[in-house]
Scaffold this motif. Structure first.
Motif, PDB file in Angstrom:
ATOM      1  N   GLN A 183     -13.339  42.382 -25.368  1.00 60.83           N
ATOM      2  CA  GLN A 183     -12.110  41.941 -24.725  1.00 60.83           C
ATOM      3  C   GLN A 183     -11.750  42.926 -23.629  1.00 60.83           C
ATOM      4  OE1 GLN A 183      -8.821  41.284 -27.365  1.00 60.83           O
ATOM      5  NE2 GLN A 183      -7.626  40.192 -25.835  1.00 60.83           N
ATOM      6  N   SER A 206     -10.606  33.184 -20.611  1.00 57.56           N
ATOM      7  CA  SER A 206      -9.223  33.481 -20.984  1.00 57.56           C
ATOM      8  C   SER A 206      -8.592  32.230 -21.580  1.00 57.56           C
ATOM      9  CB  SER A 206      -8.422  33.946 -19.763  1.00 57.56           C
ATOM     10  OG  SER A 206      -8.355  32.915 -18.786  1.00 57.56           O
ATOM     11  N   MET A 207      -7.435  32.397 -22.193  1.00 59.84           N
ATOM     12  CA  MET A 207      -6.692  31.274 -22.761  1.00 59.84           C
ATOM     13  C   MET A 207      -7.570  30.458 -23.703  1.00 59.84           C
ATOM     14  SD  MET A 207      -3.693  31.667 -21.460  1.00 59.84           S
ATOM     15  CE  MET A 207      -2.883  30.091 -21.755  1.00 59.84           C
ATOM     16  N   THR A 208      -8.148  31.117 -24.697  1.00 58.27           N
ATOM     17  CA  THR A 208      -9.002  30.424 -25.638  1.00 58.27           C
ATOM     18  C   THR A 208      -8.737  30.941 -27.040  1.00 58.27           C
ATOM     19  OG1 THR A 208     -11.288  29.785 -26.122  1.00 58.27           O
ATOM     20  CG2 THR A 208     -10.921  32.061 -25.433  1.00 58.27           C
ATOM     21  N   ASP A 237      -8.836  43.490 -20.790  1.00 58.31           N
ATOM     22  CA  ASP A 237      -7.491  43.040 -20.422  1.00 58.31           C
ATOM     23  C   ASP A 237      -7.153  41.805 -21.267  1.00 58.31           C
ATOM     24  OD1 ASP A 237      -7.237  45.093 -18.559  1.00 58.31           O
ATOM     25  OD2 ASP A 237      -8.213  43.930 -17.003  1.00 58.31           O
ATOM     26  N   ASN A 238      -6.894  40.681 -20.625  1.00 59.81           N
ATOM     27  CA  ASN A 238      -6.542  39.468 -21.376  1.00 59.81           C
ATOM     28  C   ASN A 238      -7.676  38.446 -21.388  1.00 59.81           C
ATOM     29  OD1 ASN A 238      -3.888  40.320 -22.006  1.00 59.81           O
ATOM     30  ND2 ASN A 238      -3.214  39.767 -19.943  1.00 59.81           N
ATOM     31  N   ARG A 239      -8.881  38.902 -21.129  1.00 56.60           N
ATOM     32  CA  ARG A 239     -10.021  38.004 -21.083  1.00 56.60           C
ATOM     33  C   ARG A 239     -11.091  38.442 -22.082  1.00 56.60           C
ATOM     34  NH1 ARG A 239      -9.539  34.878 -16.512  1.00 56.60           N
ATOM     35  NH2 ARG A 239     -11.676  34.123 -16.718  1.00 56.60           N
ATOM     36  N   SER A 253     -16.845  35.053 -18.880  1.00 53.46           N
ATOM     37  CA  SER A 253     -15.502  35.614 -18.924  1.00 53.46           C
ATOM     38  C   SER A 253     -14.521  34.472 -19.162  1.00 53.46           C
ATOM     39  CB  SER A 253     -15.177  36.334 -17.609  1.00 53.46           C
ATOM     40  OG  SER A 253     -13.882  36.895 -17.645  1.00 53.46           O
TER      41      SER A 253
END
Length: 205
Positions: A50, A24-26, A52-54, A22
């Motif tokens: 995907q 995020s920010m990538t 949510d935001n992950r 999992s």
């Protein structure tokens, strides 16, 4: 994608079980690099979604002879990879096909209707807030309807652009010999020449 994520992935792979990361920010470049490195040490890319935001990147053990031999070579050449040591270089052509495959899978997570509906939910909520600010007058209604129509129009343009990208990914994968298959959920996927979807005929997945 930093070495911390790579170390974490390689250590999880030591279990010999399917691994889901999992992240995020990538970026897609970072996700592709992770999947590529997994394939150098005995695993193969399985899926990308995907939530949510992950991003949820799934990899599974590669039981093929080629995969086992490649993993053995790379463990010998890069014995300290799991501890932050040097790693195999990313092959641009192979990574490009892997990225196309991952983006194709990500785009097939939802149908066009579902993506359009998902885009409409936050847009409608935002427009409702605009209407509330203007009150119940005619101005509020006109502004709200105009903003809603404009934003939904942009969402449709984005949907069309996504369709075009998928056409490009499809052409790229088929030109490289990848085979279209349908998974158990009815989703169209692409697999390398002569291979099956991970988990189909794979005793480790």
């Amino acid at each position: 994608m930093g070495k911390r994520h790579v170390r974490k992935m390689l250590r999880k792979m030591e279990s010999g079980e399917p691994v889901e990361l999992s992240v995020s920010m990538t970026t897609m470049k970072g996700l592709t690099r992770l999947a590529f490195l997994a394939q150098q040490f005995g695993y193969e890319y399985a899926d990308l979604n995907q939530v949510d935001n992950r991003f949820a990147l799934r990899i599974v053990p590669d039981p093929s002879r080629e995969g086992r031999e490649r993993a053995a070579r790379n463990r010998e050449r890069y014995p300290d990879a799991r501890n932050g040591g040097s790693l195999p270089p990313v092959a641009p052509d192979e990574a490009g096909l892997l990225k196309a495959r991952m983006l194709f899978d990500l785009g097939r997570q939802f149908t066009d209707k579902q993506r359009f509906a998902l885009a409409g939910i936050p847009i409608t909520g935002m427009v409702a807030g605009i209407g509330y600010r203007f009150g119940d007058g005619t101005t509020g209604v006109v502004v709200s309807v105009g903003v809603w129509a404009a934003l939904m129009g942009l969402a449709y343009v984005g949907l069309v652009a996504s369709r075009r990208r998928h056409v490009r990914y499809t052409a790229q994968l088929e030109a490289a010999g990848f085979t279209p298959v349908t998974d158990q959920g009815g989703r169209l996927r692409y697999v390398p020449p002569g291979r099956q979807l991970p988990g189909h005929g794979n005793p480790f997945a």
